[in-house]
Design a protein around this motif. Structure first.
Motif, PDB file in Angstrom:
ATOM      1  N   LEU A 112      -6.051  18.479  39.033  1.00 47.60           N
ATOM      2  CA  LEU A 112      -6.726  19.774  38.883  1.00 47.60           C
ATOM      3  C   LEU A 112      -8.189  19.654  39.298  1.00 47.60           C
ATOM      4  O   LEU A 112      -8.942  18.881  38.716  1.00 47.60           O
ATOM      5  N   ALA A 113      -8.588  20.418  40.304  1.00 46.79           N
ATOM      6  CA  ALA A 113      -9.988  20.486  40.763  1.00 46.79           C
ATOM      7  C   ALA A 113     -10.652  19.115  40.882  1.00 46.79           C
ATOM      8  O   ALA A 113     -11.657  18.848  40.227  1.00 46.79           O
ATOM      9  N   PRO A 114     -10.114  18.216  41.720  1.00 45.82           N
ATOM     10  CA  PRO A 114     -10.742  16.891  41.866  1.00 45.82           C
ATOM     11  C   PRO A 114     -12.182  16.965  42.376  1.00 45.82           C
ATOM     12  O   PRO A 114     -12.990  16.086  42.078  1.00 45.82           O
ATOM     13  N   ALA A 115     -12.525  18.029  43.126  1.00 44.95           N
ATOM     14  CA  ALA A 115     -13.913  18.192  43.578  1.00 44.95           C
ATOM     15  C   ALA A 115     -14.844  18.304  42.382  1.00 44.95           C
ATOM     16  O   ALA A 115     -15.966  17.777  42.389  1.00 44.95           O
ATOM     17  N   ASP A 116     -14.388  18.986  41.323  1.00 48.43           N
ATOM     18  CA  ASP A 116     -15.224  19.130  40.129  1.00 48.43           C
ATOM     19  C   ASP A 116     -15.465  17.788  39.466  1.00 48.43           C
ATOM     20  O   ASP A 116     -16.575  17.494  39.025  1.00 48.43           O
ATOM     21  N   LYS A 117     -14.431  16.964  39.380  1.00 47.29           N
ATOM     22  CA  LYS A 117     -14.572  15.651  38.741  1.00 47.29           C
ATOM     23  C   LYS A 117     -15.653  14.829  39.445  1.00 47.29           C
ATOM     24  O   LYS A 117     -16.504  14.203  38.820  1.00 47.29           O
ATOM     25  N   LYS A 118     -15.632  14.860  40.776  1.00 45.67           N
ATOM     26  CA  LYS A 118     -16.595  14.104  41.570  1.00 45.67           C
ATOM     27  C   LYS A 118     -18.007  14.681  41.414  1.00 45.67           C
ATOM     28  O   LYS A 118     -18.987  13.958  41.242  1.00 45.67           O
ATOM     29  N   LEU A 119     -18.099  16.006  41.438  1.00 46.77           N
ATOM     30  CA  LEU A 119     -19.393  16.679  41.342  1.00 46.77           C
ATOM     31  C   LEU A 119     -19.975  16.557  39.929  1.00 46.77           C
ATOM     32  O   LEU A 119     -21.188  16.383  39.758  1.00 46.77           O
ATOM     33  N   TYR A 120     -19.122  16.612  38.918  1.00 44.31           N
ATOM     34  CA  TYR A 120     -19.570  16.517  37.527  1.00 44.31           C
ATOM     35  C   TYR A 120     -20.265  15.179  37.287  1.00 44.31           C
ATOM     36  O   TYR A 120     -21.331  15.116  36.669  1.00 44.31           O
ATOM     37  N   ALA A 121     -19.658  14.094  37.778  1.00 43.41           N
ATOM     38  CA  ALA A 121     -20.235  12.758  37.598  1.00 43.41           C
ATOM     39  C   ALA A 121     -21.597  12.668  38.284  1.00 43.41           C
ATOM     40  O   ALA A 121     -22.524  12.031  37.780  1.00 43.41           O
ATOM     41  N   LEU A 122     -21.736  13.331  39.420  1.00 43.19           N
ATOM     42  CA  LEU A 122     -22.992  13.311  40.171  1.00 43.19           C
ATOM     43  C   LEU A 122     -24.083  14.090  39.431  1.00 43.19           C
ATOM     44  O   LEU A 122     -25.229  13.642  39.327  1.00 43.19           O
ATOM     45  N   ARG A 123     -23.727  15.266  38.894  1.00 40.84           N
ATOM     46  CA  ARG A 123     -24.708  16.082  38.162  1.00 40.84           C
ATOM     47  C   ARG A 123     -25.261  15.333  36.971  1.00 40.84           C
ATOM     48  O   ARG A 123     -26.438  15.455  36.635  1.00 40.84           O
ATOM     49  N   ASP A 124     -24.403  14.552  36.335  1.00 42.27           N
ATOM     50  CA  ASP A 124     -24.782  13.825  35.125  1.00 42.27           C
ATOM     51  C   ASP A 124     -25.931  12.852  35.386  1.00 42.27           C
ATOM     52  O   ASP A 124     -26.730  12.583  34.497  1.00 42.27           O
ATOM     53  N   ILE A 125     -26.016  12.300  36.603  1.00 38.89           N
ATOM     54  CA  ILE A 125     -27.025  11.270  36.892  1.00 38.89           C
ATOM     55  C   ILE A 125     -28.144  11.773  37.803  1.00 38.89           C
ATOM     56  O   ILE A 125     -28.988  10.982  38.229  1.00 38.89           O
ATOM     57  N   THR A 126     -28.177  13.082  38.078  1.00 38.44           N
ATOM     58  CA  THR A 126     -29.214  13.610  38.971  1.00 38.44           C
ATOM     59  C   THR A 126     -30.058  14.708  38.324  1.00 38.44           C
ATOM     60  O   THR A 126     -30.827  15.381  39.013  1.00 38.44           O
ATOM     61  N   GLY A 127     -29.925  14.903  37.023  1.00 40.71           N
ATOM     62  CA  GLY A 127     -30.751  15.895  36.332  1.00 40.71           C
ATOM     63  C   GLY A 127     -30.417  17.332  36.676  1.00 40.71           C
ATOM     64  O   GLY A 127     -31.272  18.213  36.578  1.00 40.71           O
ATOM     65  N   THR A 128     -29.143  17.592  37.054  1.00 44.98           N
ATOM     66  CA  THR A 128     -28.765  18.957  37.448  1.00 44.98           C
ATOM     67  C   THR A 128     -27.640  19.521  36.576  1.00 44.98           C
ATOM     68  O   THR A 128     -27.007  20.504  36.950  1.00 44.98           O
ATOM     69  N   VAL A 129     -27.420  18.913  35.423  1.00 44.23           N
ATOM     70  CA  VAL A 129     -26.333  19.355  34.542  1.00 44.23           C
ATOM     71  C   VAL A 129     -26.510  20.813  34.132  1.00 44.23           C
ATOM     72  O   VAL A 129     -25.552  21.570  34.056  1.00 44.23           O
ATOM     73  N   GLU A 130     -27.755  21.241  33.870  1.00 43.92           N
ATOM     74  CA  GLU A 130     -27.975  22.572  33.275  1.00 43.92           C
ATOM     75  C   GLU A 130     -27.968  23.725  34.268  1.00 43.92           C
ATOM     76  O   GLU A 130     -28.243  24.861  33.879  1.00 43.92           O
ATOM     77  N   ALA A 131     -27.707  23.487  35.537  1.00 40.10           N
ATOM     78  CA  ALA A 131     -27.685  24.574  36.532  1.00 40.10           C
ATOM     79  C   ALA A 131     -26.507  25.505  36.251  1.00 40.10           C
ATOM     80  O   ALA A 131     -25.348  25.095  36.318  1.00 40.10           O
ATOM     81  N   ILE A 132     -26.790  26.769  35.942  1.00 38.74           N
ATOM     82  CA  ILE A 132     -25.734  27.697  35.534  1.00 38.74           C
ATOM     83  C   ILE A 132     -24.650  27.870  36.605  1.00 38.74           C
ATOM     84  O   ILE A 132     -23.457  27.850  36.277  1.00 38.74           O
TER      85      ILE A 132
END
Length: 433
Positions: A163-183
């Motif tokens: 399910l949505a493998p692009a999200d899994k990859k992008l989620y891990a990236l957001r976690d380490i780049t300070g972009t988690v809170e972008a709505i």
């Protein structure tokens, strides 16, 4: 000869950096090329920061969500012969609502495919909580999931990797780049998984306050509105409740602790706030599935929801009668004076429970199922000097020091008549049609 790419990642990064809207074709290519590894992590990092700083239009967010869904499989529950309804919470301290909610809604003939995750940081994961029940399995096959939805009516399990493998990859990236809170990125992440999951109705529990992912109520309202729009645009009946996470939810924090409290709610008891939110979300889920006006409180009080819970736990190998783990060590904090508990901030208690072993700092870390906190008083309660305020539990006593540091200044006893700092009502708003 290598295939010629439709776009260039650097051009798209510059466009978003300079506040230009990306086209549907550009977004589709970006997500697909990132998923297959053509667009590098450092390029997608630059893109997520550009999105964080400059935002996205409603159309761009919808295109991003649909492209993430298209990166993997979509589930289809139409063969079940009954409506489906699901709930997603943005997470908070003591938020165990999924546990009593799934069996409660399933009791009324609405299938609940609750694909859940694990905790990271101070917010506990639903699967971590349930794994404190001996024998219970989070990982089940699609065939097992469909059988359980048909026979029991509800399931809480791990989402498949498809399910949505692009999200899994992008989620891990957001976690380490300070972009988690972008709505735009939060909304597309949550909704790509939920839409791909195939539910026909979805209720969002969007938290605000000290223990929430987004603390400001207006930011939380914007997130809720964005996700409701995404759901409606995709043909999923969607609504959201904005709920208060200034104070921990219920009286327990930690995995086995929260299972015990959920069972109390299913037995017709439990803390008033946990019961209130469970009932409110159940009503929303049922209404969106076309089952308005059901006696939700009655199903908690007469044991029907408990029966569904027991069947669901047993179907996944768990023993609903088994003793839950209990920590080896306990530390009680008592009131230093008579008065009224006027403050109890959620986030420090969440961090304390994490330090006790209830959460994880890295995805691969184990959790201690027995670790956590029991709150003996909540804001507004009268207390006497020497009365227990809360108990910390852990398997290693050396964890207590850092947990106590986390809650220092997080609670306060005032005089009778002093205003209680709890951030207002539990449910602040509803968003949806």
């Amino acid at each position: 000869m290598a295939a010629v790419e439709a776009f260039d990642a650097v051009d798209l990064i510059r466009a978003k950096r300079d506040r230009r809207e990306l086209t549907t074709a550009e977004i589709d290519w970006l997500v697909e090329a990132y998923t297959r590894g053509y667009v590098a992590d450092e390029q997608m990092s630059a893109m997520t920061m550009a999105i964080f700083l400059n935002g996205m239009s409603r159309r761009e967010i919808r295109d991003l969500t649909m492209a993430m869904i298209a990166s993997g499989e979509r589930m289809d529950f139409s063969g079940l012969g009954k409506p489906t309804s699901d709930k997603h919470s943005t997470g908070g301290v003591g938020d165990k609502i999924t546990l009593p909610l799934m069996p409660l809604v399933a009791t009324f003939g609405v299938a609940v495919p609750q694909l859940s995750g694990r905790g990271l940081g101070h917010t506990g994961g639903t699967l971590d909580k349930l794994e404190s029940i001996p024998g219970w399995r989070a990982e089940i096959t699609n065939d097992e999931m469909f059988a359980q939805l048909r026979d029991v009516g509800g399931v809480i399990c791990a989402a498949g990797a498809g399910l949505a493998p692009a999200d899994k990859k992008l989620y891990a990236l957001r976690d380490i780049t300070g972009t988690v809170e972008a709505i735009p990125l939060i909304a597309s992440s949550i909704m790509s998984k939920k839409i791909a999951e195939g539910t026909s109705a979805l209720v969002l529990d969007v938290k605000f306050g000290s223990g929430a992912f987004l603390q400001d109520i207006e930011r939380s309202r914007e997130l809720a509105r964005t996700m409701v729009e995404l759901g409606e645009d995709a043909g999923v009946a969607t609504s959201a409740l904005l709920t208060n996470m200034n104070v921990p939810l219920g009286r327990t924090i930690g995995n086995a602790n929260e299972v015990r409290e959920s069972v109390e709610v299913l037995a017709g008891g439990g803390p008033a706030d946990v019961r209130e939110l469970t009932i409110a979300l159940a009503r929303e889920m049922l209404a969106l599935a076309g089952r308005d006006g059901e006696d939700v409180e009655g199903a908690l009080d007469d044991g029907r929801a408990m029966d569904t819970w027991r069947r669901a736990i047993a179907a996944q190998g768990g023993d609903p009668d088994a003793e839950l783990p209990v920590a080896r060590e306990h530390h009680v904090v008592t009131a230093d004076r008579d008065g009224v508990l006027v403050e109890q901030h959620a986030l420090p208690f969440g961090i304390a429970a994490w330090r006790l072993g209830a959460g994880r700092a890295r995805k691969q870390d184990p959790v201690q199922h027995a670790a956590g906190i029991e709150l003996h008083a909540k804001p507004g309660d009268e207390v006497r000097a020497g009365q227990p305020l809360f108990t910390l539990s852990a398997d290693e006593p050396e964890r207590f020091g850092r947990a106590l540091e986390a809650v220092e200044g997080a609670w306060r006893i005032g005089d009778a008549g002093e205003p209680v700092q709890d951030g207002g009502p539990l449910i602040a708003d509803r968003i949806g049609r």
